[in-house]
Design a protein around this motif. Structure first.
Motif, PDB file in Angstrom:
ATOM      1  N   SER A 126      35.724  37.344  29.378  1.00 13.21           N
ATOM      2  CA  SER A 126      34.949  36.660  30.414  1.00 13.21           C
ATOM      3  C   SER A 126      35.779  36.374  31.663  1.00 13.21           C
ATOM      4  O   SER A 126      35.326  36.594  32.795  1.00 13.21           O
ATOM      5  CB  SER A 126      34.381  35.347  29.859  1.00 13.21           C
ATOM      6  N   THR A 130      35.192  38.047  35.430  1.00 10.52           N
ATOM      7  CA  THR A 130      35.027  37.245  36.643  1.00 10.52           C
ATOM      8  C   THR A 130      35.907  37.782  37.764  1.00 10.52           C
ATOM      9  O   THR A 130      35.453  37.962  38.904  1.00 10.52           O
ATOM     10  CB  THR A 130      35.374  35.776  36.354  1.00 10.52           C
ATOM     11  N   LEU A 144      28.242  35.471  31.158  1.00 10.35           N
ATOM     12  CA  LEU A 144      29.641  35.188  30.864  1.00 10.35           C
ATOM     13  C   LEU A 144      29.754  34.150  29.756  1.00 10.35           C
ATOM     14  O   LEU A 144      28.776  33.517  29.362  1.00 10.35           O
ATOM     15  CB  LEU A 144      30.359  34.742  32.135  1.00 10.35           C
ATOM     16  N   ASP A 149      33.455  30.275  34.623  1.00 10.66           N
ATOM     17  CA  ASP A 149      33.616  31.586  35.237  1.00 10.66           C
ATOM     18  C   ASP A 149      32.537  31.842  36.291  1.00 10.66           C
ATOM     19  O   ASP A 149      32.809  32.441  37.338  1.00 10.66           O
ATOM     20  CB  ASP A 149      33.608  32.670  34.162  1.00 10.66           C
ATOM     21  N   LEU A 153      32.679  32.321  40.671  1.00 13.66           N
ATOM     22  CA  LEU A 153      31.929  33.238  41.522  1.00 13.66           C
ATOM     23  C   LEU A 153      31.186  32.491  42.621  1.00 13.66           C
ATOM     24  O   LEU A 153      30.975  33.021  43.715  1.00 13.66           O
ATOM     25  CB  LEU A 153      30.959  34.064  40.680  1.00 13.66           C
TER      26      LEU A 153
END
Length: 390
Positions: A126, A130, A144, A149, A153
């Motif tokens: 994960s 990312t 995810l 994570d 973003l």
């Protein structure tokens, strides 16, 4: 050629041009809505009522003006004129479930929209996924291991704040718990978390620096002490002993399973409960236990706003996420060991999962921002524990 004799190519060009401007307008509207909501909450006594009215009004406008509605009303054949590719990024252990779910979505979309969908799929740790998206992999949808994570973003500008409210159940689409797998016959007599600190027990767990599953493992170990009357110093000492028994840390949760099952390394494996269930379905001869003190592993899903607006794939990306919450998809997740978020499916399948005495959540440890700072930032508790490894 007069205006009434436009070719299909020119009509398609005009349609795509209009859709491009609408997508840009919708993206601006989403950003404006977020800023307005923040302002109302900060400065206005009627913030809650205003939030409701603004949300309803903008939802109506955005739904009416969406590219999907333009296709359906302005040109019924537009969606069928070209195929579409959706880039989907997820963490490693969801792969098997999506090999069942994605073909069903493709079939449904084709039936309803007369459009072929191709999925560009990627599965890895994960944390690594990312970074891959931030570094340029143009994912339309991400599923995810942990909310931290997706929040990264958000910070990087790929996903708009408030993503948790864009899907049911605060955008949590799958759940699991942590489990301990032992060699057949359990020769080390492992029963619970405390047994992992014994001398001579070789532990396999993934690396929290790259794997979301490994971070969930770490937090279950932490909670096994702090949620049963122990203090933080005792938790640090205990976890240090466990990691001292872990000679290597594979990159992903799936890599950890491969090291344990295929390479026959280690006495015990720490991993998702769903990974244990899948392994037994695949014929692995193991025993496993789901300890009575455990963390709820909540896995979120989100549309990557920056990329879907660039690609013009928002309608299909949102439809795919909606499809993941259908009973059919939730049953597929459950078949492969995930605990369903759909309450009806959870009731149907409760006999398949052991009941747990104490389940805590990431929020009980301060939420993911606090967890990251306290445990996993450079120089934080995990690094200090690794530095103690002899």
């Amino acid at each position: 050629m007069n205006q009434g004799q436009r070719t299909p190519k020119s009509r398609r060009y005009l349609t795509e041009l209009v859709q491009t401007y609408i997508v840009k307008a919708l993206h601006a509207a989403r950003q404006w809505r977020v800023q307005l909501i923040r302002w109302l909450y900060k400065y206005s006594a009627w913030g809650v009522a205003s939030l409701f009215l603004v949300g309803v009004s903008l939802s109506i406008v955005m739904a009416a003006c969406s590219p999907r509605n333009i296709n359906n009303t302005g040109n019924a054949g537009a969606a069928s004129q070209s195929d579409v590719t959706l880039t989907f990024v997820s963490y490693s252990v969801t792969n098997a479930a999506y090999q069942q779910i994605i073909p069903k979505f493709i079939e449904q979309w084709k039936k309803e929209h007369n459009q072929n969908v191709t999925f560009n799929q990627s599965y890895d740790g994960s944390g690594s996924q990312t970074l891959t998206v931030i570094d340029g992999k143009e994912a339309d949808v991400v599923h995810l291991s942990l909310a931290l994570d997706i929040n990264k973003l958000v910070e990087a500008g790929f996903i708009q704040p408030g993503w948790e409210k864009e899907a049911p159940n605060d955008a949590i689409v799958t759940k699991s718990l942590n489990a301990i797998a032992m060699r057949q016959g359990n020769p080390k007599n492992i029963k619970t978390w405390t047994d992992l600190a014994q001398d001579g027990v070789n532990v396999v767990t993934a690396d929290p620096r790259t794997s979301g599953g490994a971070r969930w493992n770490f937090l279950s170990l932490w909670g096994s002490v702090t949620k049963t009357g122990g203090n933080e110093n005792q938790a640090i000492d205990f976890i240090a002993k466990v990691y001292n028994n872990a000679p290597l840390l594979p990159k992903t949760a799936r890599n950890a399973s491969e090291v344990f099952f295929k390479d026959s390394q280690g006495d015990v494996l720490l991993n998702y409960e769903n990974e244990m269930i899948l392994s037994t379905q695949n014929g692995e001869k193991i025993s496993y236990v789901v300890p009575d003190v455990n963390i709820s592993i909540d896995n979120p899903v989100a549309v990557v706003d920056k990329n879907v607006d660039k690609h013009g794939t928002r309608p299909i990306a949102e439809a795919f996420i909606k499809f993941l919450y259908t009973p059919d998809s939730q049953r597929e997740f459950t078949k492969l060991g995930f605990r369903p978020v759909d309450l009806t499916i959870a009731k149907e399948t409760e006999a398949n999962f052991p009941k747990i005495k104490t389940i805590f959540k990431a929020e009980d440890l301060g939420g993911w921002n606090e967890i990251q700072k306290k445990f996993f930032d450079e120089g934080a508790i995990f690094d200090k524990i690794r530095a103690r490894k002899s």
